[in-house]
Design an enzyme around this catalytic site. Sequence first.
Site, PDB file in Angstrom:
ATOM      1  CE  LYS A 114       0.435   1.610   3.184  1.00  0.00           C
ATOM      2  NZ  LYS A 114       1.855   2.539   3.536  1.00  0.00           N
ATOM      3  CE1 TYR A 163      -0.487   0.139   7.721  1.00  0.00           C
ATOM      4  CE2 TYR A 163       1.100   2.147   7.142  1.00  0.00           C
ATOM      5  CZ  TYR A 163       0.680   0.690   7.300  1.00  0.00           C
ATOM      6  OH  TYR A 163       1.776  -0.022   6.692  1.00  0.00           O
TER       7      TYR A 163
END
Length: 449
Positions: free
Chosen positions: A194, A279
């Site tokens: 990511k 996150y």
Amino acid sequence: MSRKGFLQTAGQVMAAGVAGGLAISCQTGGQTPAYPVPTNRTFTTTGGQQLHSSPPYSPPAKVPAGVDAPIELEAWKSDADRKSAPVPTPLPADQRVGYALVGLGHLTLEEILPAFGNCKKSKPVALVSGSPEKLQKVARQYGIKPESCYSYETYDKLKDNPEVQVIYIVLPNSMHAEFTIRGAQAGKHILCEKPMANSQAECQAMIDACKKANRKLMVAYRIHYEPNNRYVRDQIRKNEYGKPKFVDAYNAQSSANPAHWRHIKALAGGGALPDIGLYCLNTTRFILGEEPSEVFAYTHSDPDNPLFNEVEEVCSWQMKFPSGVIANCATHYNVHDSRQYRVMTERGWYELANAYAYSGQKLTTSRADGTIVRQETVSILPKNQFATEMDYFSECILDDKAPYSTGEEGLQDQRIMEAIYQSAREGKPVKLATIEKTDAFRGPEPQLQ
């Protein structure tokens, strides 16, 4: 009794014990008796010294036939203590899924490659790097064959390596799309770090390429498989302390080296937001199971700090969800390490310190109990997050299952991040499409051991 007489007697007792043990073993179908007979034995060293010992003893155990079913050892703890985790059940090496690691930077060398030591279903079999010296050394360290080492120019030759089933993309964000598409065209499944890419168009191209090649695509959202975060999600979904109402989340660290790719917008796509702020964004969506319908954001960069000539230093944003939950999120590239969130509910809260870190999670809950406020620490057995994530993807491949952390999940995060940047530029809220389905962009729920 004389020394000679003692040894003769001991030998007779030992012989009888062994014979008796064999008889019991035959009568019980080869199972080890509950306790060995006899319990005393004398061992004589090469120097003639006699030491007390006992006959060899193997604890009773149930051994299932399935290679992935754990051996069940005899119980020794009471239920007053926490149960031990099941014993590891690694697949034989020739049955594990082979991974090619693309990029030998911090994450690969410090976390991912060492994590294979904790894997049960995954193994490293190939490396790709632009540094021949680093490639050669790392290959020797991890037993990778010389012929399974590739440069970025020879990357497409992975198609001819039958040991490689998965390509793990661990590259600067701007390279994710190209190497995912080329990897899928080489016939390999893709695990991509990511953020998924630097634009919605890139994300969609990655999804399309994997579908066309009939290859699985998973984005490496390790938080989806981390036990503490999963526990919070499960409790929230059950309304254990009532409905969630507010989330406060932040992820911050201190960066350096303006020449690093993370500080170059063309490579990173942004600063703190896509790197570590993601996150807060993705974990909040994961815990709630909802999609935000509106965002409002601020960004700032110190004009005198060369680290932030191209990317933001700090990003602070709010997300409004259809249920009425408001999430207050922030990320910073120039403060001391701090990674935490708290989910506030009608009758309590859950707080996870080190929430987004590779290890060291500390979970605390609070609720009222009459005149008492109970604040409890929940201790969950830790797992290596990278090993858990890779083994889950390997299981998807071995059992031909769709992964949970899909490319569509990565695309949705990209949509929201672009809306966050838009809001910061325009100084006003930005609305998103209202999505009512729970876990709208995720695959089937994983069954993790």
